[in-house]
Design a protein around this motif. Sequence first.
Motif, short mmCIF file in Angstrom:
data_model
loop_
_atom_site.label_atom_id
_atom_site.label_comp_id
_atom_site.label_asym_id
_atom_site.label_seq_id
_atom_site.Cartn_x
_atom_site.Cartn_y
_atom_site.Cartn_z
N ILE A 297 58.21 -39.46 77.62
CA ILE A 297 59.33 -38.63 78.07
C ILE A 297 58.99 -38.00 79.41
O ILE A 297 57.94 -37.36 79.55
CB ILE A 297 59.67 -37.54 77.03
N LEU A 298 59.88 -38.16 80.38
CA LEU A 298 59.67 -37.62 81.73
C LEU A 298 60.72 -36.54 82.01
O LEU A 298 61.88 -36.87 82.31
CB LEU A 298 59.77 -38.74 82.77
N PRO A 299 60.38 -35.27 81.91
CA PRO A 299 61.31 -34.21 82.30
C PRO A 299 61.40 -34.13 83.83
O PRO A 299 60.38 -34.03 84.52
CB PRO A 299 60.67 -32.93 81.73
N CYS A 300 62.61 -34.19 84.35
CA CYS A 300 62.83 -34.14 85.79
C CYS A 300 63.62 -32.88 86.15
O CYS A 300 64.54 -32.50 85.43
CB CYS A 300 63.61 -35.38 86.25
N LEU A 301 63.26 -32.27 87.28
CA LEU A 301 63.91 -31.04 87.72
C LEU A 301 64.49 -31.23 89.11
O LEU A 301 64.03 -32.07 89.89
CB LEU A 301 62.92 -29.87 87.71
N ASN A 302 65.49 -30.43 89.42
CA ASN A 302 66.09 -30.37 90.75
C ASN A 302 65.37 -29.27 91.52
O ASN A 302 65.27 -28.13 91.04
CB ASN A 302 67.58 -30.06 90.61
N ASN A 303 64.87 -29.58 92.70
CA ASN A 303 64.09 -28.57 93.44
C ASN A 303 64.97 -27.55 94.16
O ASN A 303 64.45 -26.66 94.86
CB ASN A 303 63.13 -29.25 94.44
N GLY A 304 66.29 -27.66 93.98
CA GLY A 304 67.19 -26.70 94.63
C GLY A 304 67.47 -27.02 96.08
O GLY A 304 68.24 -26.31 96.74
N ARG A 305 66.85 -28.07 96.60
CA ARG A 305 67.05 -28.46 98.00
C ARG A 305 67.53 -29.91 98.10
O ARG A 305 67.31 -30.59 99.09
CB ARG A 305 65.75 -28.28 98.79
N GLY A 306 68.15 -30.38 97.01
CA GLY A 306 68.75 -31.71 97.04
C GLY A 306 67.82 -32.85 96.74
O GLY A 306 68.04 -33.98 97.20
N ALA A 307 66.75 -32.58 95.98
CA ALA A 307 65.83 -33.66 95.59
C ALA A 307 65.32 -33.40 94.17
O ALA A 307 65.36 -32.29 93.66
CB ALA A 307 64.66 -33.75 96.57
N ILE A 308 64.82 -34.48 93.55
CA ILE A 308 64.37 -34.44 92.16
C ILE A 308 62.87 -34.69 92.10
O ILE A 308 62.33 -35.44 92.93
CB ILE A 308 65.08 -35.52 91.33
N PHE A 309 62.20 -34.08 91.13
CA PHE A 309 60.78 -34.38 90.90
C PHE A 309 60.51 -34.45 89.41
O PHE A 309 61.22 -33.84 88.60
CB PHE A 309 59.87 -33.35 91.57
N VAL A 310 59.48 -35.21 89.04
CA VAL A 310 59.04 -35.30 87.65
C VAL A 310 58.10 -34.12 87.40
O VAL A 310 57.09 -33.98 88.08
CB VAL A 310 58.33 -36.63 87.37
N ASP A 311 58.43 -33.30 86.40
CA ASP A 311 57.68 -32.08 86.16
C ASP A 311 56.44 -32.30 85.31
O ASP A 311 55.44 -31.61 85.47
CB ASP A 311 58.59 -31.03 85.50
N THR A 312 56.50 -33.25 84.38
CA THR A 312 55.34 -33.57 83.53
C THR A 312 55.65 -34.87 82.79
O THR A 312 56.72 -35.46 82.97
CB THR A 312 55.04 -32.43 82.54
N VAL A 313 54.73 -35.31 81.97
CA VAL A 313 54.98 -36.44 81.06
C VAL A 313 54.58 -35.99 79.66
O VAL A 313 53.53 -35.36 79.47
CB VAL A 313 54.21 -37.71 81.49
N LEU A 314 55.41 -36.29 78.69
CA LEU A 314 55.16 -35.91 77.30
C LEU A 314 54.95 -37.17 76.48
O LEU A 314 55.75 -38.10 76.57
CB LEU A 314 56.33 -35.08 76.75
N TYR A 315 53.89 -37.19 75.67
CA TYR A 315 53.52 -38.44 75.01
C TYR A 315 53.04 -38.25 73.57
O TYR A 315 52.42 -39.15 73.01
CB TYR A 315 52.42 -39.15 75.82
N SER A 316 53.31 -37.11 72.95
CA SER A 316 52.93 -36.93 71.55
C SER A 316 54.17 -36.75 70.70
O SER A 316 55.22 -36.31 71.20
CB SER A 316 52.00 -35.72 71.39
N ASN A 317 54.06 -37.06 69.40
CA ASN A 317 55.18 -36.86 68.49
C ASN A 317 55.59 -35.40 68.45
O ASN A 317 56.78 -35.07 68.41
CB ASN A 317 54.82 -37.33 67.08
N ASP A 318 54.59 -34.49 68.48
CA ASP A 318 54.90 -33.06 68.41
C ASP A 318 55.65 -32.59 69.65
O ASP A 318 56.61 -31.84 69.55
CB ASP A 318 53.61 -32.24 68.24
N SER A 319 55.21 -33.02 70.83
CA SER A 319 55.88 -32.57 72.06
C SER A 319 57.30 -33.14 72.13
O SER A 319 58.23 -32.45 72.57
CB SER A 319 55.08 -32.96 73.31
N ALA A 320 57.48 -34.37 71.66
CA ALA A 320 58.83 -34.94 71.60
C ALA A 320 59.69 -34.17 70.63
O ALA A 320 60.86 -33.86 70.90
CB ALA A 320 58.76 -36.42 71.18
#
Length: 584
Positions: A227-250
């Motif tokens: 799972i890749l959570p993506c955020l808007n930086n508020g200046r018109g661009a997107i970045f990947v904030d982290t990667v989640l890879y466990s059953n618990d985090s999902a």
Amino acid sequence: MTNHSPTARRIAKTILNGFDAYFADFQNITLGAKARFETAAWQGVHHANKERIDLYKTKVNQVVKLVHSVTSKDTTMLQLWGEARATFAQLIANHSNYEIAETFFNSVFCKQFNHAHIHDSNLFVKSSRPPDDKPLRDYSIYISYSGRDGLECMVEDILNDYGFSIPWEDQQRDIRNICEAMRAKPLAHVTDEKQLRVDMLESVFYRNKAAYLVGRLMYAGEVIPFILPCLNNGRGAIFVDTVLYSNDSASIIFSFTRSYFMVDAPIPSRFVRFLSTIMPLKERSELYNSIGFHKHGKTEFYRHILAHMKVSNDKFVIAPGIKGMVMSVFTLPSYPVVFKVIKDRFDRPKTVTEEIVREKYKFVSRSDRVGRMADTQEYTNFIFYRNRFSDELLAELKELAPSKLHMDDKWVIIKHLYVERRMEPLNLYLQHASEEEIREAMEEYGNAIKQLAAANIFPGDMLLKNFGVTRHGRVVFYDYDELCPLTECNFRKIPEPQTVEQELSDQPWYTVAEADVFPEEFRLFFSGNPVARKAFESQHSDLYDYQFWQRLQDRIRAGHIESAFPYRRKWRFKRRSSKRAEKE
């Protein structure tokens, strides 16, 4: 098609048309999530969430009126509805979303009969056919990626395929961050990355200020969430904030304590089946809830507990913990939920009414729960077997909520109740917790209060017994009869006493209005637990300062919406640019 009366067929077709119209409107609201995310229209996100939740009731009410208009027959005849149910089952035999259509039929029937006559001959207590658990074949909802060209190339292909309308802030940096994190943990044992496969759901999961790219990583028969959570930086661009890879985090991402996702799911059942592969412990009802089909989630829950009752023999009992002043709460030890019934009379000093309590629960269902309030399902005329109730519980319900109770020799029918996930009350948890666990729980307790406040929710009664601890160790608020919007509170400092008499008085010598809150008094919530109080004050003493709350109110009134991360802040990637990394 079996011959049924023309009236029954008209009723069935009217309800199915109403369902299809509802589903189309639901999808249209959902499809706007992409633009809201890309333009950082966060106020619009909250408005759309409420609009989509309210849509269901609006459509059901419209269909009930239409049913009356398509026939001159008496629509209170149960035989007519039995025929309509049979016709409806035939009409949806090849419908992609037959199970959610059944729930819509149930809602129309319950509105017509005020939740009476709930029987499988009249509506769909059981589904018209078993769930389709075959592998996904004829309708692809995900894209598969191979690691044959290396992990970096695979991740780059994944990011490129989502086609956001605004650019990535620094795609190469994000790819590097994702690959480093995956190789450090879930892929540390992988000897040949070319054997990797990733299946990514094509639709993006939008919630609050984030967009989640959801998939699963397959290697040697192992299934790992990706799972890749993506955020808007508020200046018109997107970045990947982290990667989640466990059953618990999902599981935490899809938690019952969070708002529903906006995700383009033309056939929700197939999304639920995919999500079950990365969260095998989650019930279907929870997954339907998480993607916005909370009414069908109620249906799935009801069917699941009926099935559980057939294979269990324990009895419903009064829930452990300090008894509440407003609710009578009971549970089935073998099933992970609690049932909450509003008492006929409230214990002093409670001054709220039943109508106010119901409004509070409705407020929660339409609010951003920021991972800190339990989702609650409301039921009318919930039917139980009487022999499954303990004598003590029946005695309490007869005493405290007789108007909600209907009983005969076989059944107990509770006319109105709420269902919530069962958690261990925080005050009970602290009694057996180690010092380290107490410290972590107090950090969570303070974070819960702060995150709720940032979402413009003031819990009101912040006693430890009103918070629970989940299996993931998160602290969650679940007692809603005193909550209110934070901006409606008047946070004050306790005035200094001017005389000896005032200083020694055990009563306030100053005026206190209904909305007044004195944060200095929050220390009283830890009476009898000095260890918890010390741990709390070492981390959250700012909550005792009335100015902390006033500053937060100012930010909310200015239209600011805080970010609430459903994962640890320490998991967030550092956002150095690729060019800077190359120089170093």
